[in-house]
Structure formats: C-alpha cells, structure tokens
Design an enzyme around this catalytic site. Sequence first.
Site, PDB file in Angstrom:
ATOM      1  N   TYR A  97     -31.459  -3.198  11.515  1.00 41.51           N
ATOM      2  CA  TYR A  97     -31.363  -3.096  12.968  1.00 41.51           C
ATOM      3  C   TYR A  97     -31.888  -4.353  13.668  1.00 41.51           C
ATOM      4  CZ  TYR A  97     -30.064   1.789  12.697  1.00 41.51           C
ATOM      5  OH  TYR A  97     -29.402   2.965  12.453  1.00 41.51           O
TER       6      TYR A  97
ATOM      7  N   LYS B  77     -34.591   2.556  -1.541  1.00 40.45           N
ATOM      8  CA  LYS B  77     -33.536   2.227  -2.511  1.00 40.45           C
ATOM      9  C   LYS B  77     -34.006   0.980  -3.269  1.00 40.45           C
ATOM     10  CE  LYS B  77     -29.312   2.998  -4.048  1.00 40.45           C
ATOM     11  NZ  LYS B  77     -28.793   4.234  -4.618  1.00 40.45           N
TER      12      LYS B  77
ATOM     13  N   ASP C 295     -30.640   8.357  -1.987  1.00 44.70           N
ATOM     14  CA  ASP C 295     -29.484   9.227  -2.258  1.00 44.70           C
ATOM     15  C   ASP C 295     -29.936  10.554  -2.862  1.00 44.70           C
ATOM     16  OD1 ASP C 295     -30.261   7.410  -4.175  1.00 44.70           O
ATOM     17  OD2 ASP C 295     -28.278   7.084  -5.035  1.00 44.70           O
TER      18      ASP C 295
ATOM     19  N   ASP D 183     -32.704   6.705  10.322  1.00 34.33           N
ATOM     20  CA  ASP D 183     -31.695   7.113  11.299  1.00 34.33           C
ATOM     21  C   ASP D 183     -30.762   8.154  10.675  1.00 34.33           C
ATOM     22  OD1 ASP D 183     -30.081   7.203  13.485  1.00 34.33           O
ATOM     23  OD2 ASP D 183     -29.295   5.170  13.306  1.00 34.33           O
TER      24      ASP D 183
ATOM     25  N   ASP E   1     -30.688  12.688  11.126  1.00 40.98           N
ATOM     26  CA  ASP E   1     -29.556  13.534  11.550  1.00 40.98           C
ATOM     27  C   ASP E   1     -29.292  14.611  10.499  1.00 40.98           C
ATOM     28  OD1 ASP E   1     -29.242  11.862  13.770  1.00 40.98           O
ATOM     29  OD2 ASP E   1     -27.059  11.986  13.682  1.00 40.98           O
TER      30      ASP E   1
END
Length: 333
Positions: free
Chosen positions: A123, A170, A203, A227, A231
């Site tokens: 970002y 990750k 993941d 982010d 959700d």
Amino acid sequence: MHRITLIPGDGIGPEVTSAAVKVIEAAGVSVEWESFVIGAEAIARYGEPLPQPLIESISRNKVALKGPVGTPIASGFASVNVALRKKFDLYANLRPVKNIPGLKTKFDNVDLVIVRENTEDLYSGLEHVVVPGVVESLKIITEKASSRIARFAFEYARKKGRSRVTAVHKANIMKLSDGLFLDCFRQVARDYPDIQSDDIIVDNACMQLVMRPEKYDVLLLENLYGDIVSDLAAGLVGGLGVVPGANIGEHGAIFEAVHGSAPDIAGKNIANPTALIKSAILMLEHINEVDAASRINKALEEQLAEGQVLTRDLGGTATTTEFTDALISRLKG
Ligand code: NAI
C-alpha cells in the site's frame, strides 16, 4: 463537550454516519462535530481529495468518525483512506470480529481481533511502468513499522485479557520482506511471556479461519493480508455490515467500518449502520465515554438478537432509518 471530526464520506457513508451521530446523541454524549467532505466531492469543492481544513481539524481534535469513501479503480486520485492513515501515522488498524448473539451465521463462537499494519507493504503506492507492458509495485516492509505493530498487538492482548497473538505471513515465499515482519514479531514476543505467540502462513490461515475460526484470538497481519483477511473474517459473523474498525496512532485515531461505500445500495436507505455504530462505540471507549459505549452496545446487541428490526443484509426488511430509530427508542426507553 467533545469536539470530533466527522467525515460522512460518500456512497452509503452519509446514511450510516448520520445514524451513528444520532445514536451517540441519544446516548447523551455531547459532541460538537466538525464535518468535512472528502474524495471526489472535495475535489469538486476544494480542488483536492484531502482538503487542508479537514487535516487541520483532525490534527486539533485527534479523533475522527469516518464513513467510507470510494476510490476510483485503476485511474483517478489515490485512496484518501490510505492517505489519511499515512498522514496521521495511524499505524494500527484494529478490527474486532465477534459473533453477535442471536444473529444466525455459520459459526457461533467467533471472537477474534485483527491487528493490521496500516502504513506500508504493497500500500506504499510505489508503482511504476518499467517498460510498456511491465509494471513494478514495491512492497515495503520495515523493522520499525513491523516491531511497533507487533508491540501494539501484544499490548492490546494484555490490556484486553487475550491469551494469544498469531502472526500471519508468507515468509516461505517472501523470505526477506515477510521474513523481516516475522523476525520482528518473534523478537517483540519475547517481551510478553504472559501472552502466547505463534505464526501461520496466510493461505493456510484463510482455510483454517473458514473451518475453525474459534481457534484464533489476536491475528497480526501486514497491510494487504490484513485487508483481505478482515473481509473474510467479517463474513464469518454476518458480513461487512456488522464489523467495526479503528485506525490508531500515537497522536490520533480515526474510527470507521470495515466496509466500503457500497455504491450498489447507496442512497436507498437500506444500508446497515451497525458497523459504523460499532466503530462509534470503539470511539466512545477511546474518549473515555465508557458508560455510553456500553449502553449503546447493549441496546444494539439486544435489537440484533431479537431480530424484529433488521436491515436486508441480515435478512430483515427495515430501512437504515427504521433500524436507527428503533435503536434510539431502545436507548431512551
Ligand atoms: P463494499 O464494502 O463497499 O461493498 C461490498 C458489498 O457489501 C456490496 O454488495 C455492498 O452492498 C455490501 N455492503 C457493504 N457495506 C454494507 C452495509 N453497511 N450494509 C449492507 N451492505 C453492505 O466494497 P466494494 O464494493 O469493494 O467497494 C466500494 C468502494 O468503497 C470502492 O470505491 C472502495 O475503494 C471503497 N472502499 C472504501 C473503504 C473505506 O473508506 N475505508 C474500505 C473499502 C472500500
């Protein structure tokens, strides 16, 4: 009397912020609101998406309640949401995700908190065309930002009596960037022997979250994973209409829902104001209006649990106004 900056935003923003403002007033909290336009509307009025008077107001008041603001996709002005967080160095994005009693969802025992690093990662907005047809987007991870967000997560866990912080990453693929984030987490964890710490690859975390969300307590993530995973987590407890958020820094805090401006339902008076009202509850706690915060929370939970007055996203038929008015009567009654 509190002086608070208000950013109604666009899309469903003005509908849900006005609901939150009415509920705060009904709870007897005296607030002088300083309201500002932002984004596309601010460009029309001030020639820039983030007007200077708004910046000055937040600098003075140190606290803001914000509705969602749309960001044009692939072109146009950069996200004002990201810009605001950067401007005030609101490095911690806090998103408590908890089942609402009575609200039927696939799970009934979710009670986790997402702590998202808010200032860097992909970002950073550092993108450029290398040669036509090839673009580069830079992921920035620093020791300073990674350590301070890890510390925030552990401090939060300690303050709220939570037992475990899990770093989500990750680092198996992004060995340097996510590797640094993970190293900082492990280093900071040593200062909090009373809080358990572990880590999981992002993941796998997504799969585990949709199968056994009750296993998680505080989750610590970089900006992009945070982010996306927030959700996902919102979906576990009833969707974007019910999950609050806070952007917190050393010198200020902006409270806003996880959801966006929902252009598909804007202006129809059907948006669920719960997420913004819950964000307002976090804000009231932040400004030490703890009693009003707990009264609003109780009334809101009762209304949702009874299930008589619900907005459409939760299977009801109530409009935003009807939902808000019912909540206000409950608070006053
Ligand atoms: P969105 O969160 O606005 O909408 C996703 C879906 O959830 C839509 O179907 C919408 O109707 C529904 N929804 C969202 N909030 C709801 C509510 N309170 N009540 C009932 N249903 C609700 O996500 P989307 O469509 O990806 O983004 C729309 C715009 O919002 C974009 O321009 C995006 O950049 C912006 N955005 C702004 C944010 C902010 O201001 N912090 C955060 C996320 C997105």
